[in-house]
Design an enzyme around this catalytic site. Structure first.
Site, PDB file in Angstrom:
ATOM      1  N   HIS A  37      26.335   3.587 -47.376  1.00  0.00           N
ATOM      2  CA  HIS A  37      26.869   3.361 -46.033  1.00  0.00           C
ATOM      3  C   HIS A  37      25.738   3.578 -45.023  1.00  0.00           C
ATOM      4  O   HIS A  37      25.077   4.616 -45.045  1.00  0.00           O
ATOM      5  CB  HIS A  37      27.978   4.368 -45.698  1.00  0.00           C
ATOM      6  CG  HIS A  37      29.317   4.090 -46.311  1.00  0.00           C
ATOM      7  ND1 HIS A  37      29.537   4.053 -47.663  1.00  0.00           N
ATOM      8  CD2 HIS A  37      30.529   3.855 -45.727  1.00  0.00           C
ATOM      9  CE1 HIS A  37      30.818   3.797 -47.894  1.00  0.00           C
ATOM     10  NE2 HIS A  37      31.443   3.680 -46.740  1.00  0.00           N
ATOM     11  N   HIS A  54      34.052  -3.077 -51.303  1.00  0.00           N
ATOM     12  CA  HIS A  54      33.959  -1.812 -50.547  1.00  0.00           C
ATOM     13  C   HIS A  54      35.362  -1.277 -50.258  1.00  0.00           C
ATOM     14  O   HIS A  54      36.013  -1.678 -49.294  1.00  0.00           O
ATOM     15  CB  HIS A  54      33.196  -2.074 -49.244  1.00  0.00           C
ATOM     16  CG  HIS A  54      32.848  -0.847 -48.462  1.00  0.00           C
ATOM     17  ND1 HIS A  54      31.542  -0.489 -48.165  1.00  0.00           N
ATOM     18  CD2 HIS A  54      33.613   0.113 -47.905  1.00  0.00           C
ATOM     19  CE1 HIS A  54      31.543   0.622 -47.455  1.00  0.00           C
ATOM     20  NE2 HIS A  54      32.789   1.009 -47.285  1.00  0.00           N
ATOM     21  N   GLU A  67      26.881   2.002 -39.461  1.00  0.00           N
ATOM     22  CA  GLU A  67      28.255   2.045 -38.936  1.00  0.00           C
ATOM     23  C   GLU A  67      28.243   2.998 -37.725  1.00  0.00           C
ATOM     24  O   GLU A  67      28.494   2.589 -36.613  1.00  0.00           O
ATOM     25  CB  GLU A  67      29.218   2.527 -40.039  1.00  0.00           C
ATOM     26  CG  GLU A  67      30.682   2.581 -39.627  1.00  0.00           C
ATOM     27  CD  GLU A  67      31.580   3.272 -40.677  1.00  0.00           C
ATOM     28  OE1 GLU A  67      31.062   4.055 -41.506  1.00  0.00           O
ATOM     29  OE2 GLU A  67      32.811   3.057 -40.635  1.00  0.00           O
ATOM     30  N   ASP A 116      37.754  -1.357 -46.737  1.00  0.00           N
ATOM     31  CA  ASP A 116      37.331   0.039 -46.544  1.00  0.00           C
ATOM     32  C   ASP A 116      38.455   1.017 -46.935  1.00  0.00           C
ATOM     33  O   ASP A 116      38.437   1.577 -48.030  1.00  0.00           O
ATOM     34  CB  ASP A 116      36.902   0.250 -45.080  1.00  0.00           C
ATOM     35  CG  ASP A 116      35.814   1.292 -44.912  1.00  0.00           C
ATOM     36  OD1 ASP A 116      35.292   1.783 -45.923  1.00  0.00           O
ATOM     37  OD2 ASP A 116      35.482   1.608 -43.748  1.00  0.00           O
ATOM     38  N   ASP A 117      39.397   1.251 -46.040  1.00  0.00           N
ATOM     39  CA  ASP A 117      40.516   2.182 -46.270  1.00  0.00           C
ATOM     40  C   ASP A 117      41.768   1.510 -45.699  1.00  0.00           C
ATOM     41  O   ASP A 117      42.236   1.870 -44.605  1.00  0.00           O
ATOM     42  CB  ASP A 117      40.255   3.505 -45.529  1.00  0.00           C
ATOM     43  CG  ASP A 117      38.889   4.094 -45.855  1.00  0.00           C
ATOM     44  OD1 ASP A 117      38.757   4.738 -46.890  1.00  0.00           O
ATOM     45  OD2 ASP A 117      37.939   3.865 -45.073  1.00  0.00           O
TER      46      ASP A 117
HETATM   47  N1  ADE Z   1      34.827   7.285 -46.162  1.00  0.00           N
HETATM   48  C1  ADE Z   1      35.935   6.545 -46.102  1.00  0.00           C
HETATM   49  N2  ADE Z   1      35.778   5.546 -45.213  1.00  0.00           N
HETATM   50  C2  ADE Z   1      34.540   5.657 -44.693  1.00  0.00           C
HETATM   51  C3  ADE Z   1      33.792   4.947 -43.746  1.00  0.00           C
HETATM   52  N3  ADE Z   1      34.285   3.874 -43.118  1.00  0.00           N
HETATM   53  N4  ADE Z   1      32.549   5.377 -43.452  1.00  0.00           N
HETATM   54  C4  ADE Z   1      32.054   6.449 -44.083  1.00  0.00           C
HETATM   55  N5  ADE Z   1      32.706   7.156 -44.985  1.00  0.00           N
HETATM   56  C5  ADE Z   1      33.946   6.767 -45.295  1.00  0.00           C
HETATM   57 ZN    ZN Z   2      33.426   2.821 -46.442  1.00  0.00          ZN
END
Ligand code: ADE
Ligand code: ZN
Length: 327
Positions: free
Chosen positions: A190, A10, A193, A271-272
């Protein structure tokens, strides 16, 4: 932890862009990205919804297939430096060519080219999960699904959905997911969350994904936790992301340990990563500290990720060999 081999399922490609890379490209192209970074040069946002806006602003400097080729190399270099040997990344025709199929093919070719270079130089394998952005709406998601279906194969192996979870409902995207599934793509979404257990249930019912992005708020409904365990649904858990975005106050309070103990198939991803000041080795380090997880648990996470990966069996065999302990 840094040197141990890791699988990551992810990872948002644009969200993994090193700040220096985005700044450099913005300068080259004379794009105004004020507000994207703080004074220390870190991505700057106040909450998840602001994060989404900053993400899109940073992405505005990525304008050509060549930009994505360079981005992909920069991202894979960083992942490989933290021991990642296999990664699945979310890539969106919304950002790569504005959902035009011919343009999408050009972006994809550039990304694949970078992936081949990274494979040869760093031994890291990349596969793509094509991902509409939920808050762009179901019509655009259909165009994204067509791009995904037309390019499904050895490299494009999955279909997911990201963006603002609070917008619309999973069933609004059914056409897109059916289209992707018919093209043979693996399915993830997703959920759980920013909305609770009900949204995970609705996602399972409407889209029947084998994996869920995050899914951590299942912990608020233990019957759902047991159902996830029974179904064998794999959660792509991103603890550092959840903590950075304020979903949980710290690593000890994060529910991944409880989910694991109750039999849910969990995996760990970033994630990012630069947005959340994390890396795969940091995720593993923090989990080892907070939950007393030993190497055996991390080997289980890797095996779960390999089983759940959307790539072909030959690729899985190659990755499995890299996970075997060396004599
Ligand atoms: N796009 C990038 N990161 C995300 C996340 N954590 N949740 C939903 N969309 C995303
Ligand atoms: Zn994500």
């Amino acid at each position: 932890m840094k040197d141990l081999p890791k699988l990551e399922l992810h990872l948002h490609l644009e969200g993994a862009a090193p700040p220096a890379f985005i700044c450099g490209l913005a300068a080259e192209k004379h794009v105004d990205i004020s507000g994207v970074f703080d004074e220390g040069g870190h991505y700057s946002y106040t909450d998840f919804w602001h994060f989404l806006k900053v993400y899109e602003a940073a992405t505005s400097v990525l304008q050509t297939p060549e930009d994505y080729r360079r981005l992909t190399l920069a991202v894979l270099e960083e992942s490989a430096a933290h021991g990642v040997i296999y990664t699945e990344s979310f890539i969106s025709p919304d950002f790569c060519g504005g959902r035009d199929l011919a343009a999408w093919r050009d972006y994809l070719a550039a990304i694949e080219d970078a992936a081949a270079e990274a494979q040869a130089k760093m031994g890291i394998t990349l596969r793509a999960i094509v991902t509409p952005i939920r808050h762009f709406g179901p019509e655009k998601a259909r165009e994204v699904a067509i791009c995904a279906a037309e390019t499904a194969g050895r490299f494009v192996t999955g279909f997911g959905i990201a963006g603002d979870e609070k917008v619309l409902d999973p069933k609004d995207y059914l056409w897109s997911f059916d289209c992707a599934r018919e093209a043979g793509l693996g399915i993830t979404a997703h959920a759980g969350e920013w909305r609770g257990p009900e949204h995970i249930r609705a996602t399972l019912a409407a889209l029947n994904p084998s994996r869920i992005g995050h899914g951590v708020r299942a912990i608020e409904d233990l019957a759902l936790v047991d159902e996830l365990a029974e179904r064998g649904t794999v959660l792509e858990v991103c603890p550092g992301s959840n903590i950075a975005l304020g979903l949980y106050p710290d690593w000890r309070k994060h529910p991944i340990g409880q989910l694991f103990d109750r039999g849910v198939k969990v995996t760990v991803s970033t994630d990012d990563p630069p947005f959340f000041h994390t890396t795969m080795s940091r995720e593993w380090d923090r989990l080892a500290d907070a939950l007393d997880w030993d190497q055996g648990v991390f080997e289980t996470l890797n095996r779960t990720a390999l089983d759940a990966a959307f790539c072909d069996p030959e690729t899985k065999d190659k990755i499995a060999k890299k996970l075997e302990p060396r004599a």
